[in-house]
Design a protein around this motif. Structure first.
Motif, short mmCIF file in Angstrom:
data_model
loop_
_atom_site.label_atom_id
_atom_site.label_comp_id
_atom_site.label_asym_id
_atom_site.label_seq_id
_atom_site.Cartn_x
_atom_site.Cartn_y
_atom_site.Cartn_z
N VAL A 125 3.38 48.89 23.46
CA VAL A 125 3.09 48.34 22.14
C VAL A 125 3.77 49.21 21.09
N LEU A 126 4.01 48.63 19.94
CA LEU A 126 4.54 49.37 18.80
C LEU A 126 3.35 50.01 18.09
N GLU A 127 3.44 51.31 17.85
CA GLU A 127 2.36 52.03 17.19
C GLU A 127 2.81 52.49 15.81
N LEU A 128 2.11 52.01 14.77
CA LEU A 128 2.37 52.45 13.40
C LEU A 128 1.29 53.45 13.04
N GLY A 129 1.69 54.71 12.89
CA GLY A 129 0.76 55.74 12.45
C GLY A 129 0.67 55.70 10.94
#
Length: 184
Positions: A125-129
């Motif tokens: 998955v793409l993780e946006l912090g």
């Protein structure tokens, strides 16, 4: 040349040499065995300061105009169609500025059902912090429903639902995960 000028040139030369010397360092090869002991993280760290139509947009017509004209909208517009045959959800008259530091983008592997809290999933998955603090300076926009994506399209009708104005700091914590869908 006087003595003060000579001393200044000498000190400037030494400073310049001190700055250039590390840049002249030679790259060396690392063996596969040594490289296998190196670990790191992939991802992107972003900081930014964004201003949107602070003084008005470039387009002037029956809908858009200068920001000092209260009869016109001067900000940017984003339109999203929620269903293939449905209407449009719009963020209209967007203007102001915001700044952030520390937004991160990376990939993360999810191979559990979120400890029983979610559907079973196994994949990347793409993780946006999220950045810790986002600073808003006179940010304004309207959320509306529209019959067309552009106000200049034939049959345009828009219902403004509410207006938002933001000023100050917003503390954001956590991550946003973006999951791929099975249907492109």
């Amino acid at each position: 040349m006087n003595a003060g000028g000579a001393i200044f040139k000498c000190i400037a030369g030494i400073c310049l040499a001190a700055l250039v010397w590390p840049a002249a360092a030679e790259m060396t090869l690392i063996s596969d065995d040594a490289l296998s002991g190196v670990s790191g993280q992939g991802g992107i760290y972003l900081s930014g300061d964004v201003s949107i139509n602070e003084f008005g947009g470039p387009l002037e017509n029956s809908y858009f105009g200068r920001c000092d004209d209260v009869a016109k909208n001067c900000g940017a517009r984003l339109a999203f169609r929620l269903k293939e045959t449905g209407g449009w959800m719009v963020f209209d008259d967007i203007r102001g500025s915001f700044a952030f530091e520390g937004l991160t983008l990376g990939m993360r592997t999810i191979d559990s059902g979120f400890a029983g809290d979610g559907e079973l999933f196994s994949g990347d998955v793409l993780e946006l912090g999220l950045p810790n603090i986002v600073r808003f300076d006179d940010v304004r926009f309207k959320i509306a429903a529209s019959s067309t994506p552009r106000p200049t399209d034939p049959g345009f009708q828009q219902t403004d639902m509410f207006s938002v104005e933001m000023q100050g700091d917003v503390i954001m914590e956590g991550n946003l995960l973006v999951f791929p869908t099975g249907n492109p």
